[in-house]
Design an enzyme around this catalytic site. Sequence first.
Site, PDB file in Angstrom:
ATOM      1  N   GLU A 273       0.883  -1.170   0.000  1.00  0.00           N
ATOM      2  CA  GLU A 273       0.000   0.000   0.000  1.00  0.00           C
ATOM      3  C   GLU A 273       0.912   1.209   0.000  1.00  0.00           C
ATOM      4  OE1 GLU A 273      -1.525   3.075   0.835  1.00  0.00           O
ATOM      5  OE2 GLU A 273      -2.252   2.404   2.809  1.00  0.00           O
ATOM      6  N   GLU A 408       4.394  13.012  -4.502  1.00  0.00           N
ATOM      7  CA  GLU A 408       3.721  13.000  -3.209  1.00  0.00           C
ATOM      8  C   GLU A 408       4.478  13.899  -2.221  1.00  0.00           C
ATOM      9  OE1 GLU A 408       3.555   9.260  -0.845  1.00  0.00           O
ATOM     10  OE2 GLU A 408       1.411   9.686  -0.748  1.00  0.00           O
TER      11      GLU A 408
HETATM   12  P1  NAI Z   1       9.339   4.755   4.142  1.00  0.00           P
HETATM   13  O1  NAI Z   1       8.657   4.042   3.045  1.00  0.00           O
HETATM   14  O2  NAI Z   1      10.835   4.826   4.112  1.00  0.00           O
HETATM   15  O3  NAI Z   1       8.930   4.091   5.563  1.00  0.00           O
HETATM   16  C1  NAI Z   1       7.798   3.290   5.803  1.00  0.00           C
HETATM   17  C2  NAI Z   1       8.213   2.037   6.560  1.00  0.00           C
HETATM   18  O4  NAI Z   1       9.115   1.287   5.766  1.00  0.00           O
HETATM   19  C3  NAI Z   1       8.951   2.314   7.874  1.00  0.00           C
HETATM   20  O5  NAI Z   1       8.596   1.335   8.818  1.00  0.00           O
HETATM   21  C4  NAI Z   1      10.399   2.141   7.470  1.00  0.00           C
HETATM   22  O6  NAI Z   1      11.240   1.808   8.553  1.00  0.00           O
HETATM   23  C5  NAI Z   1      10.304   1.009   6.475  1.00  0.00           C
HETATM   24  N1  NAI Z   1      11.414   0.916   5.518  1.00  0.00           N
HETATM   25  C6  NAI Z   1      12.166   1.933   5.008  1.00  0.00           C
HETATM   26  N2  NAI Z   1      13.110   1.448   4.187  1.00  0.00           N
HETATM   27  C7  NAI Z   1      12.963   0.101   4.165  1.00  0.00           C
HETATM   28  C8  NAI Z   1      13.648  -0.964   3.503  1.00  0.00           C
HETATM   29  N3  NAI Z   1      14.683  -0.717   2.705  1.00  0.00           N
HETATM   30  N4  NAI Z   1      13.222  -2.231   3.697  1.00  0.00           N
HETATM   31  C9  NAI Z   1      12.172  -2.482   4.497  1.00  0.00           C
HETATM   32  N5  NAI Z   1      11.506  -1.522   5.169  1.00  0.00           N
HETATM   33  C10 NAI Z   1      11.881  -0.243   5.006  1.00  0.00           C
HETATM   34  O7  NAI Z   1       8.730   6.202   4.240  1.00  0.00           O
HETATM   35  P2  NAI Z   1       9.378   7.514   4.916  1.00  0.00           P
HETATM   36  O8  NAI Z   1      10.810   7.605   4.531  1.00  0.00           O
HETATM   37  O9  NAI Z   1       9.062   7.502   6.341  1.00  0.00           O
HETATM   38  O10 NAI Z   1       8.545   8.649   4.196  1.00  0.00           O
HETATM   39  C11 NAI Z   1       8.882   9.027   2.863  1.00  0.00           C
HETATM   40  C12 NAI Z   1       7.650   9.299   2.059  1.00  0.00           C
HETATM   41  O11 NAI Z   1       6.942   8.091   1.909  1.00  0.00           O
HETATM   42  C13 NAI Z   1       6.657  10.269   2.638  1.00  0.00           C
HETATM   43  O12 NAI Z   1       6.981  11.591   2.386  1.00  0.00           O
HETATM   44  C14 NAI Z   1       5.416   9.844   1.920  1.00  0.00           C
HETATM   45  O13 NAI Z   1       5.394  10.421   0.650  1.00  0.00           O
HETATM   46  C15 NAI Z   1       5.564   8.352   1.773  1.00  0.00           C
HETATM   47  N6  NAI Z   1       4.816   7.606   2.810  1.00  0.00           N
HETATM   48  C16 NAI Z   1       3.639   7.008   2.461  1.00  0.00           C
HETATM   49  C17 NAI Z   1       2.879   6.373   3.410  1.00  0.00           C
HETATM   50  C18 NAI Z   1       1.580   5.728   3.074  1.00  0.00           C
HETATM   51  O14 NAI Z   1       0.697   5.672   3.915  1.00  0.00           O
HETATM   52  N7  NAI Z   1       1.415   5.165   1.887  1.00  0.00           N
HETATM   53  C19 NAI Z   1       3.284   6.336   4.813  1.00  0.00           C
HETATM   54  C20 NAI Z   1       4.572   6.927   5.075  1.00  0.00           C
HETATM   55  C21 NAI Z   1       5.287   7.548   4.085  1.00  0.00           C
END
Ligand code: NAI
Length: 504
Positions: A273, A408
């Site tokens: 998602e 985004e």
């Molecule tokens: P992210 O995608 O890096 O983090 C979300 C989760 O994924 C966290 O638990 C993080 O520790 C984990 N994660 C990060 N890198 C990973 C990897 N290589 N392997 C496995 N797990 C990993 O998102 P971030 O950096 O916090 O936010 C960046 C952007 O992502 C935001 O500005 C937004 O645009 C988007 N985002 C979208 C969300 C949604 O609900 N679809 C939620 C959070 C962020």
Amino acid sequence: MHKGDLAMGVAFQLEPSVDRFVKAPPRKMLIGGKWVDAVSGKTFATVNPADGSELARVAEGDAEDVDRAAKAARKAFDDGPWPHMAPTERQRILLKVADLIETHGKELAQLETLDNGKALFETENVDIPQAAGTFRYYAGWVNKITGETSPTDPGYFNFTLREPVGVCGQIIPWNFPLLMAAWKLGPALACGNTVVLKPAEQTPLTALRLGELLLEAGVPEGVVNIVPGFGETAGAAIVRHRMIDKVAFTGSTEVGKLIQREASDTLKRVSLELGGKSPNIVFADADIAAAVQGALMGVFFNQGEVCCAGTRLFVEQKIHDEFAAALATAAGTMKQGPGLEPGVQVGPLVSQEQLDRVTGYLAIGKKEGAKAILGGERNTAPGLEKGYFVKPTVFTGVNNDMRIAQEEIFGPVVSVLPFKDEHDAVFEGNRTLYGLAAGVWTKDVSKAHRVARAIRAGTVWVNCYNVFDVVSPFGGYKQSGYGRELSHYALDLYTNVKSVWLKI
Ligand code: NAI
Ligand code: MG
């Protein structure tokens, strides 16, 4: 109980468990039913986004901790009792989880607001009750997940079983920390799976508190293991681990792609998602007052840190200017401040990193020639200087090719774009990599149906926005990911179908 001196000198009576969380030694992780330190002994800080201060320290999980958690989850799956338990017993335990979330609703809401920043009004009225409701809904499914008998040749009897997938790795984000944990755990547990859950590094606290409540409810040891830590270390280790059968992820599209690639080594099942850049389309024949309100909540709810936020607001040309002005006026009255302060509607962003990302996009938008008719900058009003506050921002003069219209932003920022006619609205609305959600505002029922069908997105709201109910599926088209969460569709993510043949 102590009086917390939270940002702006607001004295706030914290619930005892919150006090315990924020004043205590580092929080441990949950592995095999025990609360343990990281193998490395490392801890990390989680901060209060309202003032940037350290809120608590938490054990920092890494590959070794994930390995221990995966083994505990594997053992709990293979040796039981969870997958083999009488369904009514599993149901009783999950119903108890829902009750405990409600009983502890006040403290969970405070903890969430402290860790994430969002308004207490929201955590109390949305996040926590919906988390409880999600567990209750999936508890209801436990003894209703059935197979089929197949109309084969009469010499055979064939039937299907829906079996749990096994050990599920679940990686969740920081925008709705407890609610996302519930969306993931509810269906996984209902189907009889065991889990390694990794909360986001920005917001680990409510998941850890939930871990205590799961044990209290009688979830057997090893069924849910919670490993806080960073994405590149703990998260990546979950995706790689050979004992984990499936990974469910909510977060950025960038990391979603990485996970899909990494998961190919073990051929784990993946559900994603991801991000969004949702079109919210307002026709001139809409109920304008309702549409302004819907557009407002569609983008500023949860500080805009919402994957399905209506950030591309398409408004029919002839009402564009007056609509944009009305939206800016309404947004200008929203109260911004620390989430615990009464009456606050827009809290701080979750982290310094998110603040930098969003203010970076404000600069990009201005450079691209867009005009901020409201906001357009960080909010450093007295008392807010140390927090990660961005003023609600309304950009006009945007076209659909600009970066602020295509990427985004994940903050309280909306781009208003004019459109000519229905065809133009649909064409431009669909012109994005994403396909998570969309909104349509019109009094013309036929037009509403046409547009709802023509939009390529997993959810379309007509004359409303951001409406969620556990009974209705949620998920993406295109680069917003795949797999449907919530409703009975989520059961497909957490079950395998087995076909059994008997010769008569
Ligand atoms: P992210 O995608 O890096 O983090 C979300 C989760 O994924 C966290 O638990 C993080 O520790 C984990 N994660 C990060 N890198 C990973 C990897 N290589 N392997 C496995 N797990 C990993 O998102 P971030 O950096 O916090 O936010 C960046 C952007 O992502 C935001 O500005 C937004 O645009 C988007 N985002 C979208 C969300 C949604 O609900 N679809 C939620 C959070 C962020
Ligand atoms: Mg990241």
